[in-house]
Design a protein around this motif. Structure first.
Motif, PDB file in Angstrom:
ATOM      1  N   MET A 102      34.018  32.448  30.154  1.00  9.59           N
ATOM      2  CA  MET A 102      33.498  33.113  31.343  1.00  9.59           C
ATOM      3  C   MET A 102      34.356  32.920  32.577  1.00  9.59           C
ATOM      4  O   MET A 102      34.006  33.381  33.648  1.00  9.59           O
ATOM      5  CB  MET A 102      32.080  32.625  31.642  1.00  9.59           C
ATOM      6  N   VAL A 103      35.477  32.242  32.482  1.00  4.85           N
ATOM      7  CA  VAL A 103      36.331  32.049  33.640  1.00  4.85           C
ATOM      8  C   VAL A 103      36.995  33.389  33.955  1.00  4.85           C
ATOM      9  O   VAL A 103      37.710  33.959  33.134  1.00  4.85           O
ATOM     10  CB  VAL A 103      37.400  30.972  33.381  1.00  4.85           C
ATOM     11  N   VAL A 104      36.733  33.894  35.156  1.00  2.85           N
ATOM     12  CA  VAL A 104      37.276  35.180  35.573  1.00  2.85           C
ATOM     13  C   VAL A 104      38.303  34.910  36.663  1.00  2.85           C
ATOM     14  O   VAL A 104      37.996  34.323  37.693  1.00  2.85           O
ATOM     15  CB  VAL A 104      36.154  36.107  36.110  1.00  2.85           C
ATOM     16  N   LYS A 105      39.527  35.317  36.412  1.00  2.00           N
ATOM     17  CA  LYS A 105      40.585  35.100  37.388  1.00  2.00           C
ATOM     18  C   LYS A 105      40.500  36.114  38.517  1.00  2.00           C
ATOM     19  O   LYS A 105      40.916  35.854  39.621  1.00  2.00           O
ATOM     20  CB  LYS A 105      41.941  35.173  36.704  1.00  2.00           C
ATOM     21  N   GLY A 106      39.982  37.262  38.235  1.00  2.00           N
ATOM     22  CA  GLY A 106      39.818  38.300  39.243  1.00  2.00           C
ATOM     23  C   GLY A 106      39.124  39.500  38.636  1.00  2.00           C
ATOM     24  O   GLY A 106      39.321  39.805  37.471  1.00  2.00           O
ATOM     25  N   ARG A 107      38.292  40.126  39.411  1.00  2.00           N
ATOM     26  CA  ARG A 107      37.590  41.321  38.943  1.00  2.00           C
ATOM     27  C   ARG A 107      38.199  42.537  39.605  1.00  2.00           C
ATOM     28  O   ARG A 107      38.538  42.508  40.783  1.00  2.00           O
ATOM     29  CB  ARG A 107      36.115  41.239  39.296  1.00  2.00           C
ATOM     30  N   ARG A 108      38.304  43.584  38.855  1.00  2.00           N
ATOM     31  CA  ARG A 108      38.791  44.838  39.420  1.00  2.00           C
ATOM     32  C   ARG A 108      37.662  45.485  40.213  1.00  2.00           C
ATOM     33  O   ARG A 108      36.503  45.375  39.870  1.00  2.00           O
ATOM     34  CB  ARG A 108      39.265  45.752  38.312  1.00  2.00           C
ATOM     35  N   ARG A 109      38.050  46.149  41.270  1.00  2.00           N
ATOM     36  CA  ARG A 109      37.047  46.792  42.107  1.00  2.00           C
ATOM     37  C   ARG A 109      36.382  47.922  41.347  1.00  2.00           C
ATOM     38  O   ARG A 109      37.029  48.673  40.617  1.00  2.00           O
ATOM     39  CB  ARG A 109      37.685  47.349  43.381  1.00  2.00           C
ATOM     40  N   ARG A 110      35.096  48.044  41.530  1.00  2.00           N
ATOM     41  CA  ARG A 110      34.310  49.113  40.935  1.00  2.00           C
ATOM     42  C   ARG A 110      33.408  49.708  42.001  1.00  2.00           C
ATOM     43  O   ARG A 110      33.001  49.022  42.950  1.00  2.00           O
ATOM     44  CB  ARG A 110      33.436  48.598  39.786  1.00  2.00           C
ATOM     45  N   TYR A 111      33.082  50.968  41.828  1.00  2.00           N
ATOM     46  CA  TYR A 111      32.183  51.634  42.762  1.00  2.00           C
ATOM     47  C   TYR A 111      30.778  51.094  42.609  1.00  2.00           C
ATOM     48  O   TYR A 111      30.278  50.933  41.496  1.00  2.00           O
ATOM     49  CB  TYR A 111      32.189  53.145  42.520  1.00  2.00           C
ATOM     50  N   ARG A 112      30.144  50.771  43.691  1.00  2.00           N
ATOM     51  CA  ARG A 112      28.737  50.360  43.702  1.00  2.00           C
ATOM     52  C   ARG A 112      28.033  51.150  44.777  1.00  2.00           C
ATOM     53  O   ARG A 112      28.478  51.190  45.928  1.00  2.00           O
ATOM     54  CB  ARG A 112      28.588  48.875  43.995  1.00  2.00           C
ATOM     55  N   ARG A 113      26.944  51.781  44.413  1.00  2.00           N
ATOM     56  CA  ARG A 113      26.167  52.560  45.370  1.00  2.00           C
ATOM     57  C   ARG A 113      25.476  51.608  46.336  1.00  2.00           C
ATOM     58  O   ARG A 113      24.943  50.594  45.943  1.00  2.00           O
ATOM     59  CB  ARG A 113      25.124  53.390  44.650  1.00  2.00           C
ATOM     60  N   ALA A 114      25.494  51.951  47.608  1.00  7.12           N
ATOM     61  CA  ALA A 114      24.834  51.122  48.629  1.00  7.12           C
ATOM     62  C   ALA A 114      23.327  51.162  48.394  1.00  7.12           C
ATOM     63  O   ALA A 114      22.761  52.200  48.075  1.00  7.12           O
ATOM     64  CB  ALA A 114      25.170  51.618  50.021  1.00  7.12           C
ATOM     65  N   ALA A 115      22.704  50.028  48.576  1.00  5.72           N
ATOM     66  CA  ALA A 115      21.259  49.925  48.339  1.00  5.72           C
ATOM     67  C   ALA A 115      20.442  50.623  49.384  1.00  5.72           C
ATOM     68  O   ALA A 115      20.767  50.833  50.473  1.00  5.72           O
ATOM     69  CB  ALA A 115      20.843  48.456  48.271  1.00  5.72           C
TER      70      ALA A 115
END
Length: 115
Positions: A102-115
């Protein structure tokens, strides 16, 4: 394995848990150690000290569910950190159960709808 709905939170208990606990014991651990309401619909993930057993506790409105997995060989990834709990997403939960580190070195940006 069942997958939680997107609006449900998943909490990983970083400290090792006693796997002799079942419904009420895990609910008490979620309430007292993690500070969360176990009947709120969130999912709670517990791993034993040897990291060979994982249990997931959830509440669906009618009662508690407990899922368990015991490995015949190998270990689950060790959660690192000083906090008592860690928020997981569905992908991280599946990675934990399937044996992916589960060690994540970095996540790529993804679109997230604003709440």
């Amino acid at each position: 394995m069942l997958i939680p709905a997107a609006e449900r939170r998943i909490w990983l208990c970083v400290a090792p848990a006693d796997m002799r606990r079942s419904f009420d014991g895990l609910a008490a651990l979620a309430r007292n150690h993690l500070g969360e309401d176990p009947a709120g619909g969130d999912w709670f993930v517990f791993v034993n000290r040897r990291r060979t057993i994982v249990k997931v506790l959830s509440f669906d409105g009618g009662g508690y569910w407990v899922w368990a997995k015991r490995l015949e060989a190998g270990r689950f990834a060790e959660p690192r950190g000083r906090e008592r709990k860690r928020a997981l997403d569905r992908t991280a939960l599946l990675a934990l159960v399937e044996g992916v580190d589960m060690v994540v070195k970095g996540r790529r940006r993804r679109y997230r709808r604003a709440a």
